[in-house]
Design a protein around this motif. Structure first.
Motif, short mmCIF file in Angstrom:
data_model
loop_
_atom_site.label_atom_id
_atom_site.label_comp_id
_atom_site.label_asym_id
_atom_site.label_seq_id
_atom_site.Cartn_x
_atom_site.Cartn_y
_atom_site.Cartn_z
N ARG A 223 4.56 8.37 11.85
CA ARG A 223 4.02 9.68 11.47
C ARG A 223 2.89 9.54 10.46
N VAL A 224 2.97 8.55 9.58
CA VAL A 224 1.87 8.29 8.63
C VAL A 224 0.61 7.88 9.38
N LEU A 225 0.77 7.06 10.42
CA LEU A 225 -0.39 6.61 11.19
C LEU A 225 -1.04 7.76 11.94
N ILE A 226 -0.23 8.70 12.38
CA ILE A 226 -0.80 9.88 13.04
C ILE A 226 -1.53 10.74 12.01
N ALA A 227 -0.99 10.84 10.81
CA ALA A 227 -1.69 11.55 9.74
C ALA A 227 -3.03 10.88 9.44
N GLN B 288 -7.55 16.93 -0.43
CA GLN B 288 -6.87 18.03 0.25
C GLN B 288 -6.61 17.69 1.72
N HIS B 289 -7.57 17.03 2.36
CA HIS B 289 -7.43 16.65 3.77
C HIS B 289 -6.26 15.69 3.95
N ILE B 290 -6.12 14.73 3.03
CA ILE B 290 -5.00 13.78 3.09
C ILE B 290 -3.68 14.52 2.91
N ALA B 291 -3.61 15.41 1.92
CA ALA B 291 -2.38 16.15 1.66
C ALA B 291 -2.00 17.02 2.85
N GLU B 292 -2.98 17.67 3.46
CA GLU B 292 -2.70 18.56 4.60
C GLU B 292 -2.23 17.77 5.82
N SER B 293 -2.81 16.60 6.04
CA SER B 293 -2.40 15.80 7.19
C SER B 293 -0.97 15.30 7.02
N LEU B 294 -0.60 14.94 5.80
CA LEU B 294 0.78 14.51 5.54
C LEU B 294 1.74 15.69 5.66
N GLN B 295 1.30 16.86 5.28
CA GLN B 295 2.12 18.06 5.45
C GLN B 295 2.40 18.31 6.94
N LEU B 296 1.40 18.09 7.77
CA LEU B 296 1.55 18.31 9.21
C LEU B 296 2.63 17.43 9.81
N VAL B 297 2.76 16.20 9.32
CA VAL B 297 3.76 15.28 9.88
C VAL B 297 5.03 15.24 9.05
N GLY B 298 5.15 16.15 8.08
CA GLY B 298 6.38 16.26 7.31
C GLY B 298 6.60 15.19 6.27
N LEU B 299 5.52 14.60 5.76
CA LEU B 299 5.69 13.50 4.81
C LEU B 299 4.87 13.68 3.53
N LEU C 184 0.83 -1.20 0.00
CA LEU C 184 0.00 0.00 0.00
C LEU C 184 0.87 1.25 0.00
N THR C 185 0.36 2.28 -0.63
CA THR C 185 1.07 3.56 -0.61
C THR C 185 0.75 4.31 0.69
N VAL C 186 1.54 5.32 0.97
CA VAL C 186 1.26 6.19 2.10
C VAL C 186 -0.14 6.79 1.96
N ASN C 187 -0.50 7.18 0.75
CA ASN C 187 -1.84 7.72 0.51
C ASN C 187 -2.93 6.72 0.89
N ASP C 188 -2.71 5.44 0.54
CA ASP C 188 -3.68 4.40 0.87
C ASP C 188 -3.89 4.30 2.38
N ILE C 189 -2.78 4.33 3.12
CA ILE C 189 -2.85 4.18 4.58
C ILE C 189 -3.60 5.36 5.20
#
Length: 274
Positions: A157-161, A128-139, A98-103
């Motif tokens: 960090r992905v799991l927290i996103a 947009q919500h997925i992209a912003e959450s990954l931005q928050l955790v630096g990924l 799975l990709t980070v996006n999938d998770i």
């Protein structure tokens, strides 16, 4: 008319969990107000992970009561629990590529129709919500990378996103700073503190607990030894009793909270702690 008191985010009453006649948790009682930041601390084997799993609905064979926002967890389905809380475990692996996006996208499913697995109900706001959450955790730059190729810290960090995308009222994190360097330990806990929810996390680092939690719960041998703020819980007497080493507790010279220094594990130190 007087204001009505807020419903507690979490109530744990007389929680006891035994496995094969071994006491894992004994008579746990907790009341956590909405918006609180609660650190569960204690030595290995104290019952920290077991307590969090019971609260998250991952263990069912306990006695006692757990209420989330006034609702008994025993009356909620797995989907209903996911709509109320997010759980980030210490370890996460997937047999699928799975990709980070999938998770991260999995966090959307708790609040979508059951047929949403294929993405048919996704919209531009979800993206947009997925992209912003990954931005928050630096990924954000690893959005399309394979999850299994990430380091342990990156996976955490992905799991927290994913939890951010899930939009829960209660976020439970089991040792969220494991595998992370100092920068991301602080970043993850600071990020979690900024979220508009109630936060409960277990952690070994007592100094980080004192810096990022307003309530500490000290466990030992499946029982609550103390609960309260850092001043009342992180005392040398209590910590020496639980961790079996003499220690010095003082105000941290740089950060809010406490600095704790344990004595070296020598025969002399062990005798002093007895």
């Amino acid at each position: 008319m007087a204001d009505q008191p807020l419903q507690a985010a979490l109530e744990v009453q007389n929680l006891t969990w035994n496995v094969a006649e071994q006491n894992i948790l004994t008579d746990i009682n907790l009341s956590i107000e909405q918006g609180a930041r609660v650190a569960i601390i204690g030595p290995n084997g104290a019952g920290k992970t077991s307590l969090l799993k019971c609260i998250a609905g991952l263990q069912k064979d306990f006695t006692g009561d757990i209420n989330i926002g006034g609702e008994p967890i025993s009356s909620l389905s797995t989907r209903q629990i996911a709509q109320r809380l997010a759980y980030v475990s210490q370890h996460q692996s997937t047999p699928f590529d799975l990709t980070v996006n999938d998770i991260v996208r999995m966090g959307l499913l708790a609040n979508k129709p059951l047929l949403a697995l294929n993405g048919a109900f996704d919209d531009s706001h979800d993206d947009q919500h997925i992209a912003e959450s990954l931005q928050l955790v630096g990924l954000k730059h690893k959005r399309w990378h394979s999850f299994n190729t990430l380091s342990g810290g990156e996976q955490q960090r992905v799991l927290i996103a994913r939890s951010v995308v899930q939009s829960p009222k209660l976020l439970i994190m089991d040792e969220p700073t494991n595998h992370l360097d100092i920068y991301y330990q602080h970043q993850i806990l600071a990020l979690a503190n900024e979220l508009d929810l109630t936060l409960i996390f277990s952690i070994h680092n007592l100094e980080l607990a004192s810096q990022y939690a307003n309530t500490l719960v000290l466990l030992n041998e499946g029982k609550i030894v103390a609960k309260g703020n850092a001043d009342s819980v992180l005392t040398s007497n209590l910590l020496e009793q639980v961790f079996k080493l003499p220690c010095l507790v003082e105000s941290h010279p740089i950060n809010p909270g406490k600095r704790i220094t344990f004595a070296a594990n020598t025969p002399d130190a062990a005798r002093k702690a007895q």
